[in-house]
Design an enzyme around this catalytic site. Sequence first.
Site, PDB file in Angstrom:
ATOM      1  N   HIS A 139      24.780  26.860  44.896  1.00 24.18           N
ATOM      2  CA  HIS A 139      24.883  28.076  45.714  1.00 24.18           C
ATOM      3  C   HIS A 139      26.292  28.239  46.286  1.00 24.18           C
ATOM      4  CE1 HIS A 139      20.415  27.833  45.726  1.00 24.18           C
ATOM      5  NE2 HIS A 139      20.654  26.547  45.887  1.00 24.18           N
ATOM      6  N   SER A 266      52.921  39.562  41.583  1.00 24.34           N
ATOM      7  CA  SER A 266      52.495  40.898  41.983  1.00 24.34           C
ATOM      8  C   SER A 266      53.727  41.776  42.027  1.00 24.34           C
ATOM      9  CB  SER A 266      51.852  40.830  43.368  1.00 24.34           C
ATOM     10  OG  SER A 266      51.898  42.096  43.989  1.00 24.34           O
ATOM     11  N   LYS A 272      52.691  36.052  45.282  1.00 27.21           N
ATOM     12  CA  LYS A 272      51.474  35.908  44.476  1.00 27.21           C
ATOM     13  C   LYS A 272      51.656  35.088  43.194  1.00 27.21           C
ATOM     14  CE  LYS A 272      47.940  37.427  45.223  1.00 27.21           C
ATOM     15  NZ  LYS A 272      47.319  38.753  45.243  1.00 27.21           N
ATOM     16  N   GLU A 279      41.071  35.516  34.701  1.00 26.70           N
ATOM     17  CA  GLU A 279      40.344  36.753  35.028  1.00 26.70           C
ATOM     18  C   GLU A 279      40.044  37.575  33.777  1.00 26.70           C
ATOM     19  OE1 GLU A 279      41.890  38.510  39.056  1.00 26.70           O
ATOM     20  OE2 GLU A 279      43.470  37.325  38.151  1.00 26.70           O
TER      21      GLU A 279
END
Length: 459
Positions: A139, A266, A272, A279
């Site tokens: 979880h 970024s 970043k 992804e």
Amino acid sequence: MAAFTQSVTFDWRLWKQDILGSMVHATMLRRVGLLTAAEQRDIVAGLEAIAGDIAAGRFVWQPELEDVHMNIEAELTRRVPAGAKLHTGRSRNDQVAVDLRLWLRDELMNLSEELRGLQEALVTLGERSAAVPMPGYTHLQRAQPVSFAHYVLAYAEMFERDRERLGHAFERVNVCPLGSGALAGSTLPLDRELVARLLGFVDARGRARLTQNSMDAVSDRDFVVEFNAAAALVAVHLSRLAEDVVLWASTEFGFIRLADAFTTGSSLMPQKRNPDVAELVRGKSGRVIGNLMALLTLLKGLPMSYNRDLQEDKERVFDTADTVRACVRMTTGLLANTTVQAAACRAAAADPALLATDLAEYLVRKGVAFRSAHHAVGLLVAEAEKTGRALNQLKLEELQAIHCAFAPDALQLFDLEQAMERRQTIGAPGRKEVQRQLRRWRGRLAAGKPAGKPAGRRR
Ligand code: ARG
């Protein structure tokens, strides 16, 4: 009409398989007396020349000729008169089925090999981090300690089953449909077994594997669905791994550091380091799953036997093959360039709450029923929480106040190193067992031995 119905802009990719199938078909026609030796030679030479032109990028594909099959045959016939005899006893319906099976056979083997490379990257990462403990989650809540190696080996197992599934799909792809004609075979004395053997559609003993019903052979694409289904599971496994990578690379977890080459900056925020590769691997699983649905839907209402709808399978299956192969490769590269941040993993694994279950099992070893032990430790956890302490900061007297079976050795349970020694059952994350698993994987990968033995030996 031509633009709408043509498929050559995408099925040209089958040209090698199409030419190979035609060469073998011509050889068979010669053996059964339907072509002269000279005609066969002209056809094979002509096809070789065309193959050379295609490989060199000189071949001009014509959409008016619909598909890869007609383009090649028309060009052959333009070059050699005997080309007009090549289609004897054959239809594009059994031709496209054989092309696709030949193409998928290679694809299945290549994907399986690439997955082996990914497993190697996982095992290497495991070997480099065998001694690094980290929390295991359920979880997404801290549950019990595992090791980083144990974590990555979980994925090695998943990809092993994927390779088995690819091997099983291979078994059903590896059957020769040629000789089925448009739907009802031929009145000509075709030697289907010879064709199958020459194209490598054989079993382990070298016996020809032939489709046994001509209508089935030209109209079903279940083998395409099976390939896509196996590939979709690869994509789903990759997606889960990618999700873990994204989480672990975040500052909140900080369990791994991705190499600069595999992150992006970024355009706005200078600090970043985005895990875009992971992804995209996660995101691309969506189209592979979509392709599987498209294929199933494509087939579900088709009357017997061949229908042009089937042409719609190509772009789905090509897309799945390309997407999954690229994702496997990128993930392999990503993992090979990932550093495990041992200190962060260790710090997170040092949370004594992870060993609450060990404390309950301590009581079990003293003869307490597990339910009572679970309850007692639950009270201790509540007590620690209430007084703002960690579980291992409770005093022996406090433990004994809750259960008389607690003895002084109970507090030694919180030594993480020893906790990892205690986990000895097969498949557990204990140090010795993980070492054994790493050795097992290393040996199996070195032997090039996929459990499902996909492909290889069949050819
Ligand atoms: N391009 C077709 C396909 O992919 C080849 C078979 C065409 N057969 C036909 N009768 N039009 O299915």
